[in-house]
Design an enzyme around this catalytic site. Sequence first.
Site, PDB file in Angstrom:
ATOM      1  N   CYS A 114       0.819  -1.140   0.024  1.00 65.54           N
ATOM      2  CA  CYS A 114      -0.047  -0.020  -0.064  1.00 65.54           C
ATOM      3  C   CYS A 114       0.909   1.358  -0.106  1.00 65.54           C
ATOM      4  O   CYS A 114       2.086   1.172   0.412  1.00 65.54           O
ATOM      5  CB  CYS A 114      -0.988   0.047   1.050  1.00 65.54           C
ATOM      6  SG  CYS A 114      -0.113   0.045   2.622  1.00 65.54           S
ATOM      7  N   SER A 115       0.369   2.141  -0.474  1.00 64.59           N
ATOM      8  CA  SER A 115       1.321   3.255  -0.675  1.00 64.59           C
ATOM      9  C   SER A 115       1.481   4.359   0.457  1.00 64.59           C
ATOM     10  O   SER A 115       2.454   4.923   0.661  1.00 64.59           O
ATOM     11  CB  SER A 115       0.386   4.348  -1.865  1.00 64.59           C
ATOM     12  OG  SER A 115       0.452   3.713  -3.317  1.00 64.59           O
TER      13      SER A 115
END
Length: 214
Positions: free
Chosen positions: A12-13
């Site tokens: 996930c960013s």
Amino acid sequence: MIEPFRVGYVRCSTDEQDVEIQTDQLHALGVPGERIFIDKGFSGTTRTNRTGLDNALTAVTSAAAAVTDRQVVLTTTKFDRFARNMAEAGEILTGLRERGVLFGVGHQIHDWADPFGKLFLQTLAMVAEFEANLNHMRTREGMAKARAKGRLKGKQPKLPLAARKTIHRRYHDPDDNASLADLADEYSVGRSTIHRIISGTVPRVYHPRRSCTW
């Protein structure tokens, strides 16, 4: 049909993004928790300092040498969770196939050594990189338009709050080897921007205090 030996990868960013959905989808594919590796706070445009990905690659390499009765598959829920850079994706997939490891996107399994499988994965890599570049371009254009209309006054943060918090945490985390230069390259900003973020306190939203009236 014998079920493949899957190793899962989740990315996930930002720290605020929830990995639960990706993890649940991998569980549904039969990947146990101990074989799911996670990276938080990475954009996916580079593999630098992605410990989760490195551990997943180590796990599938070890499995390929030990498991002889099943296909070993590195699995992710979406290709862009794995990579958003065509060159690095191709390099990793080539190395995996040399070790006899296949690549899974959801329930589908693809063989990098097969011309059709390789074409499909190359297409996914191309689209993932295109979307990443498009997002960067839209962000720059949006800021330019806002500045032209006077909505951005003074020097504004080049990165959203979530990204700045992630950068601050990663740089000061003794278990994360991310350098100032690494972070600048990963987030496509200058080193001076990263230096300002890591030199201050943890970034937070500012809420002006309201005066009380009695």
